[in-house]
Design a protein around this motif. Structure first.
Motif, short mmCIF file in Angstrom:
data_model
loop_
_atom_site.label_atom_id
_atom_site.label_comp_id
_atom_site.label_asym_id
_atom_site.label_seq_id
_atom_site.Cartn_x
_atom_site.Cartn_y
_atom_site.Cartn_z
N ASN A 20 0.87 -1.17 0.00
CA ASN A 20 0.00 0.00 0.00
C ASN A 20 0.91 1.22 0.00
N LYS A 21 0.83 2.03 -1.02
CA LYS A 21 1.68 3.19 -1.27
C LYS A 21 2.89 2.79 -2.14
N ALA A 22 3.65 3.79 -2.54
CA ALA A 22 4.82 3.57 -3.38
C ALA A 22 5.82 4.70 -3.13
N GLN A 23 7.09 4.39 -3.33
CA GLN A 23 8.13 5.41 -3.21
C GLN A 23 8.67 5.72 -4.61
N ILE A 24 8.65 7.01 -4.96
CA ILE A 24 9.05 7.47 -6.28
C ILE A 24 10.42 8.11 -6.20
N THR A 25 11.25 7.82 -7.19
CA THR A 25 12.56 8.47 -7.32
C THR A 25 12.58 9.26 -8.62
N ARG A 68 21.03 23.81 -14.29
CA ARG A 68 22.21 24.65 -14.09
C ARG A 68 21.75 25.91 -13.36
N VAL A 69 22.50 26.31 -12.35
CA VAL A 69 22.13 27.48 -11.56
C VAL A 69 23.24 28.52 -11.62
N GLU A 70 22.83 29.77 -11.38
CA GLU A 70 23.79 30.87 -11.32
C GLU A 70 24.36 30.98 -9.91
N ALA A 71 25.34 31.85 -9.77
CA ALA A 71 25.92 32.08 -8.45
C ALA A 71 24.87 32.71 -7.54
N GLY A 72 24.92 32.34 -6.26
CA GLY A 72 23.96 32.86 -5.30
C GLY A 72 22.95 31.80 -4.90
N LYS A 73 21.84 32.26 -4.36
CA LYS A 73 20.79 31.36 -3.91
C LYS A 73 19.75 31.18 -5.00
N THR A 74 19.31 29.92 -5.18
CA THR A 74 18.32 29.62 -6.23
C THR A 74 17.28 28.66 -5.67
N ASN A 75 16.04 28.95 -5.96
CA ASN A 75 14.94 28.04 -5.66
C ASN A 75 14.67 27.20 -6.91
N ILE A 76 15.00 25.93 -6.85
CA ILE A 76 14.72 25.02 -7.97
C ILE A 76 13.34 24.44 -7.75
N VAL A 77 12.39 24.80 -8.63
CA VAL A 77 11.00 24.36 -8.49
C VAL A 77 10.78 23.16 -9.41
N VAL A 78 10.62 21.99 -8.81
CA VAL A 78 10.36 20.75 -9.57
C VAL A 78 8.86 20.66 -9.78
N THR A 79 8.42 20.85 -11.00
CA THR A 79 6.99 20.91 -11.31
C THR A 79 6.46 19.56 -11.77
N GLY A 80 5.12 19.49 -11.90
CA GLY A 80 4.48 18.30 -12.45
C GLY A 80 4.50 17.10 -11.53
N VAL A 81 4.67 17.34 -10.21
CA VAL A 81 4.69 16.25 -9.25
C VAL A 81 3.26 16.02 -8.75
N THR A 82 2.94 14.76 -8.48
CA THR A 82 1.58 14.46 -8.03
C THR A 82 1.25 15.15 -6.72
N SER A 83 -0.01 15.50 -6.57
CA SER A 83 -0.46 16.10 -5.31
C SER A 83 -0.73 15.04 -4.25
N GLN A 84 -0.58 13.76 -4.63
CA GLN A 84 -0.87 12.65 -3.71
C GLN A 84 0.30 12.33 -2.79
N LEU A 85 1.41 13.05 -2.92
CA LEU A 85 2.60 12.67 -2.15
C LEU A 85 2.48 13.09 -0.69
N LEU A 145 20.13 16.46 -9.02
CA LEU A 145 19.37 16.15 -7.82
C LEU A 145 18.64 14.82 -7.96
N GLU A 146 18.49 14.13 -6.84
CA GLU A 146 17.66 12.93 -6.77
C GLU A 146 16.62 13.14 -5.69
N LEU A 147 15.35 13.07 -6.09
CA LEU A 147 14.24 13.29 -5.16
C LEU A 147 13.54 11.97 -4.89
N ASN A 148 13.23 11.73 -3.63
CA ASN A 148 12.46 10.56 -3.22
C ASN A 148 11.26 11.01 -2.39
N TYR A 149 10.10 10.42 -2.67
CA TYR A 149 8.91 10.72 -1.87
C TYR A 149 7.93 9.55 -1.98
#
Length: 536
Positions: free
Chosen positions: A37-42, A48-65, A215-219
């Motif tokens: 019951n449930k699943a873990q997604i990778t 590529r980011v510029e110098a400084g702070k960057t918010n990397i927004v990973v889009t298109g992810v399910t709202s079920q996480l 990056l590697e994302l797991n949820y």
């Protein structure tokens, strides 16, 4: 105080450097571990980011996480600052190709409907025009017979063409409307899986200079899982039983698991991993007076088990495939669970229907014998007693049974209820004739004093019409009294094994081809004459 140009420049530069950059990126699902019951997604993210702070927004992810389950690791010359999760109620999932094709087909059919309706309207207008201009010539104009006939022929021919064309248009409209209704239902069903609000994972990073970020994302996601199904196949009574271990994998997360490395785990995260603690068990004298309880009993918060069952429609596979995915599955036994790693890329669509995945194939040693309970069914059933099944981490599940290449029926395997041997019915065999009848000569009812005595006798005859000797188990029963006023006496068991607890009679013997065996068992009941017996 006046601001100097240098101070303004420094302030502007400081604000610019402190401004947080935002970069929206796509990602790819590479690995999926499916639990019961449930699943873990990778997911993998490359940007590529510029110098400084960057918010990397990973889009298109399910709202079920589950936001608490998000883990991020990365490679590159940057520092991970933080991770947040947010819902996007404006953007929707990009439609997958299958849904886009359905929408394109629906659009095409709707355009065809518009064209056909336009054509019908043109024909109707032309018909009305002809009907409103039926006056031929002026009031004082005389037409010859030939001119009148020609005009009538024209009207007749054109009206016939118009009416015929309208019939054809109506037929096309009917078919197009039926097609549109089917496509619309399918689109609505598919869209329900993909048109939910999407989730976004925001990964904040800091870099001293422009650099590549891997990056590697797991949820963990809900609305996903798997449950086992089995095929049990035997060629004949001298062959082992082949156990095909399969999984029905389902997911309705809205994400497409396309060409992913799939792993099936027998773990169930929904049950939680915390050991419950026993509190003191108090007993006291019951007091009906309402009292206010002081203090609270401590408990352990446990996750409720989520519902994983889906109504599905599955076609029976009557023959084993030439090549099986099971050849590309490795089994890993961990300390608490079993994992099945599938080496070939696999695609599981977000759908209301599960995807069948072959896990393993095992040849299991089996002993075959026939069994019959003629009181319930006069047919003999071939039973396969399978040994060594404990090694294969079986879970409760439905099994399809095949014998000699023919589908026999379904059974249910529950390892929690099985002891040393897994007994599976492989179907009926009409070549074994079994008959059970009451012997009237030995059946009687007598009144002796204040007691009623009833005697019964039954004969079971078995004939082997097969061309080989078989081992046969015959089962019957003698009634068991549940009242002290009723006495049951066993007169003759015909050498059967007799259980006093449940009254079961069991005969087990070998019977040769063409041989007939008969068993006669007798019993007697004694009870007061003024009571009526139920159950006979």
């Amino acid at each position: 105080m006046k601001n100097s140009p240098l101070l303004i420049l420094l302030l502007f530069t400081s604000l610019s450097l402190s401004a947080q950059q935002e970069r929206k990126v796509d990602s790819k699902i590479t690995n999926v571990t499916v639990f019961l019951n449930k699943a873990q997604i990778t997911r993998e993210v490359k940007t590529r980011v510029e110098a400084g702070k960057t918010n990397i927004v990973v889009t298109g992810v399910t709202s079920q996480l589950d936001p608490q389950s998000i883990q991020v690791s990365g490679k590159g010359n940057f520092i991970l600052i933080g991770i947040t999760h947010q819902q996007n109620f404006i953007n929707e999932f990009n439609y997958p190709p299958s849904l886009q094709r359905l929408k394109d087909s629906l659009d095409y059919v709707e355009k065809q409907l518009i064209m056909e309706n336009n054509q019908k309207e043109i024909l109707t207008k032309e018909e009305q025009l002809l009907s409103s201009n039926q006056k031929i010539g002026g009031a004082n104009q005389n037409l010859t017979v030939a001119e009148l006939k020609a005009m009538m022929d024209f009207y007749k021919a054109r009206l016939t063409d118009i009416l015929t064309a309208k019939i054809k248009v109506d037929e096309k409209l009917k078919k197009l409307n039926e097609t549109r209704a089917k496509l619309q239902r399918q689109v609505n069903e598919e869209r329900d899986l993909f048109s939910r609000n999407t989730g976004e994972i925001v990964v904040s990073v800091s870099a001293e200079q422009q650099t590549n970020v891997d990056l590697e994302l797991n949820y963990v996601v809900q609305n996903a899982g798997w449950y086992p199904v089995y095929d049990l196949r035997a060629v004949n009574t001298k062959s082992p039983v082949q156990l095909n271990y399969k999984a029905n994998v389902y997911q309705a997360t809205g994400e497409e698991w396309k060409n992913v490395k799939l792993k099936l785990s027998t773990a169930n995260p929904s049950q939680g991993g915390l050991k419950p603690e026993l509190n003191a068990w108090y007993v006291d004298v019951y007091n009906p007076v309402v009292r206010q309880l002081k203090g609270r009993a401590r408990g352990v918060s446990m996750m409720k088990k989520a519902e994983a069952d889906m109504e599905v429609t599955e076609e029976e596979v009557m023959a084993a495939p030439a090549a099986s995915l099971a050849e590309h599955v490795t089994t890993v036994q961990t300390s608490v669970n079993t994992e099945f790693n599938i080496s070939l890329p696999y695609t599981i669509t977000s759908s209301n229907k599960p995807t069948l995945v072959d896990i393993r194939k095992h040849d299991l040693k089996a002993n075959y014998q026939y069994a019959v309970a003629p009181k319930l069914d006069s047919d003999a059933f071939l039973m396969a007693k399978i040994l060594g099944w404990e090694e294969y981490s079986l879970l409760p599940g439905e099994a399809n049974v095949f014998f000699e290449g023919t589908f026999v029926g379904k059974t249910f395997i529950d390892p929690n209820q099985i002891k040393d041997t897994l007994a599976v019915s492989m179907g009926r065999d009409k070549r074994i004739t079994v008959k059970r009848e009451k012997l009237q000569d030995y059946t009687s009812k007598k009144l002796i004093g204040s007691n009623q005595r009833e005697a019964y006798a039954y004969e079971i005859s078995v004939r082997n019409n097969k061309g080989e000797a078989i081992q046969l188990v015959v089962e019957d029963q003698i009634p068991v009294s549940q009242n002290s006023q009723i006495e049951v006496s066993v007169i003759d068991t015909a050498n059967a094994k007799y259980s006093k607890d449940n009254g079961k009679l069991t005969w087990e013997f070998n019977i040769q081809p063409g041989e007939t065996k008969k068993m006669v068992y007798k019993f007697e009941l004694k009870y007061p004459k003024d009571i009526t017996i139920s159950g006979l």
